[in-house]
Design an enzyme around this catalytic site. Structure first.
Site, short mmCIF file in Angstrom:
data_model
loop_
_atom_site.label_atom_id
_atom_site.label_comp_id
_atom_site.label_asym_id
_atom_site.label_seq_id
_atom_site.Cartn_x
_atom_site.Cartn_y
_atom_site.Cartn_z
N THR A 46 -57.53 69.10 69.67
CA THR A 46 -58.45 69.74 68.68
C THR A 46 -58.68 68.63 67.44
O THR A 46 -59.77 68.59 66.89
CB THR A 46 -57.81 71.21 68.24
OG1 THR A 46 -57.79 71.87 69.53
CG2 THR A 46 -58.87 71.57 67.19
N TYR A 60 -65.31 74.41 71.39
CA TYR A 60 -65.34 72.90 70.88
C TYR A 60 -64.95 71.97 71.98
O TYR A 60 -64.07 72.49 72.83
CB TYR A 60 -64.64 72.60 69.44
CG TYR A 60 -63.24 72.84 69.44
CD1 TYR A 60 -62.71 74.14 69.32
CD2 TYR A 60 -62.36 72.06 70.24
CE1 TYR A 60 -61.43 74.56 69.16
CE2 TYR A 60 -60.86 72.31 70.13
CZ TYR A 60 -60.32 73.49 69.70
OH TYR A 60 -59.00 73.92 69.87
N THR A 126 -52.45 70.68 70.20
CA THR A 126 -51.40 71.67 69.96
C THR A 126 -51.10 72.53 71.05
O THR A 126 -49.77 73.17 71.18
CB THR A 126 -51.81 72.57 68.82
OG1 THR A 126 -52.84 73.29 69.47
CG2 THR A 126 -52.24 71.87 67.56
N ASP A 127 -51.68 72.71 72.09
CA ASP A 127 -51.39 73.57 73.34
C ASP A 127 -49.98 73.13 73.97
O ASP A 127 -49.07 73.92 74.32
CB ASP A 127 -52.26 73.96 74.28
CG ASP A 127 -53.60 74.74 73.77
OD1 ASP A 127 -54.68 74.71 74.31
OD2 ASP A 127 -53.44 75.37 72.53
N LYS A 199 -45.18 76.44 69.34
CA LYS A 199 -46.44 77.03 68.94
C LYS A 199 -46.42 78.64 69.08
O LYS A 199 -46.15 79.16 70.07
CB LYS A 199 -47.51 76.49 70.02
CG LYS A 199 -48.92 77.02 69.38
CD LYS A 199 -49.97 76.12 70.20
CE LYS A 199 -51.69 76.74 69.46
NZ LYS A 199 -52.62 75.95 70.08
N GLU A 312 -37.65 84.44 70.32
CA GLU A 312 -36.34 83.76 69.90
C GLU A 312 -35.25 84.17 70.98
O GLU A 312 -35.54 85.13 71.75
CB GLU A 312 -36.31 84.62 68.41
CG GLU A 312 -37.32 84.45 67.45
CD GLU A 312 -37.08 85.24 66.14
OE1 GLU A 312 -37.82 86.03 65.94
OE2 GLU A 312 -35.90 84.96 65.45
N1 DAS Z 1 -57.59 71.94 72.41
C1 DAS Z 1 -56.05 72.44 72.70
C2 DAS Z 1 -55.20 71.18 72.99
O1 DAS Z 1 -55.86 70.07 73.07
C3 DAS Z 1 -55.87 72.98 71.43
C4 DAS Z 1 -55.46 72.07 70.16
O2 DAS Z 1 -55.36 71.05 70.19
O3 DAS Z 1 -55.22 72.72 69.14
O4 DAS Z 1 -54.08 71.79 72.96
#
Ligand code: DAS
Length: 356
Positions: A46, A60, A126-127, A199, A312
């Site tokens: 992202t 996106y 982030t995934d 995450k 957790e």
């Molecule tokens: N698009 C997703 C990824 O590439 C989510 C992100 O990057 O936030 O993991």
């Protein structure tokens, strides 16, 4: 008359060339010997994503923007470090594979061996960011800062978090305070350990947290502030990946009421050399599921790590296989893959996960 026209034409061409040259010069800011050298490896995500509206933060295309543009979008970076951008891949991180991560780790090992490289930044979706970060934390044995950074809003969004996250990641990677802390995760001004940061939310800016271990520090005005002296997680080890060409398949099975015990058998028949269970509670698995697991361990001598589906918690040793202790399934999986690649016995693997 013709002489005059030709002269003007040559003059205009020279003028465009000069303008282009000056623009190009302004893009590649001159090397500053007083600044640290940071290499940025770009994987996509992202942070490099584009939407068709500045209001759009859900739909996106990740991995649309190249690393040069990401760096150019934050000119202030060049006042912190000399940057060398390397585009490794450019995709959503859900599509990255262990082979991509192994390739990245080997590129980083070569880069940190260079005396003039002070730190490393990896821009990443982030995934699956926490998986790559964990793999790097277990394979890059260096005191130099390694910082994995992403964003929760695409680069086209109002209030895109990517530019500030990237600026802060370079600041963290440039700081001597960041040395000796293992691989770090940076988003939303917080610095976390790769070993424990996960995450926790699919949408919000503050999604990366480590509930039990907490953050290591924060970044304010491009300066990292750490809560502790440099330290690494208890019992953390390193794996030598120099001779690893391909990582073994290890699959994760999710625990739930009435789970299908045959899925474990199928995973092994499809090539899994180890299993990680996202068990209910600490390490609860169904009785019929445990029967299948114990026969798989007996017949195939494969390691089975009992982790937890809870956000957790501590998977202790009251289970059939190897408890993952604090590690969540996706982090335990890479540790198990590396242990199998390194020829660890099941007993060695038990010792690897146990926190003394
Ligand atoms: N698009 C997703 C990824 O590439 C989510 C992100 O990057 O936030 O993991």
């Amino acid at each position: 008359m013709w002489g005059f026209i030709v002269t003007c034409g040559i003059f205009l061409v020279l003028l465009c060339q000069l303008r282009l040259l000056s623009k190009r010069k302004s893009k590649s800011t001159p090397y500053n010997a007083l600044l640290p050298n940071v290499t940025v490896f770009a994987m996509g995500g992202t942070i490099a994503g584009c939407a068709n509206s500045s209001l759009e933060i859900v739909n996106y295309i990740p991995g649309s923007v190249g690393i040069e543009k990401l760096i150019e979008a934050v000119p202030a970076i060049k006042a912190i470090a000399n940057i060398n951008g390397v585009q490794v891949t450019n995709m959503g991180s859900e599509n990255l594979t262990p082979a991509d991560v192994l390739k990245l780790a080997k590129l980083i090992l070569a880069e940190v061996a260079k005396p003039n490289v002070h730190g490393i930044v990896i821009t990443h979706g982030t995934d699956s960011l926490e998986e790559t970060a964990m793999f790097l934390d277990l394979t890059i044995s260096t005191a130099k800062p390694i910082v994995v950074v992403g964003a929760m809003r695409p680069s086209t969004a109002i209030g895109a978090d990517g530019p500030m996250n990237l600026l802060n990641a370079v600041a963290v990677a440039s700081s001597n305070q960041s040395m000796g802390r293992g691989t770090l995760v940076l988003l939303n001004d917080r610095i976390g350990s790769a070993f424990y940061t996960t995450k926790t939310n699919g949408n919000t800016l503050d999604t990366f947290k480590s509930y039990e271990a907490g953050s290591l520090g924060i970044v304010l005005n491009q300066k990292p502030f750490y809560f502790f002296s440099p330290a690494v997680p208890t019992g953390k080890v390193f794996f030598d990946i120099y001779n690893i060409k391909q990582l073994p398949r290890v699959d994760i099975l999710y625990g739930y009421q009435g789970l299908n015990p045959k899925l474990a058998e199928s995973a092994v028949h499809l090539g899994a050399k180890g299993l990680v269970l996202a068990a209910m509670g600490a390490t609860s698995w169904t009785d019929d599921g445990n029967e299948v697991i114990s026969s798989l361990i007996r017949e195939h001598n494969i390691p089975v790590v009992y982790s937890h589906r809870t956000a957790e918690g501590y998977s202790s040793n009251s289970c059939l296989g190897i408890p993952s202790y604090f590690l969540n399934p996706q982090k335990a999986r890479y540790m198990l893959m590396l242990a199998i690649s390194s020829g660890y016995s099941i007993r060695d693997i038990e010792g690897l996960f146990s926190i003394k």
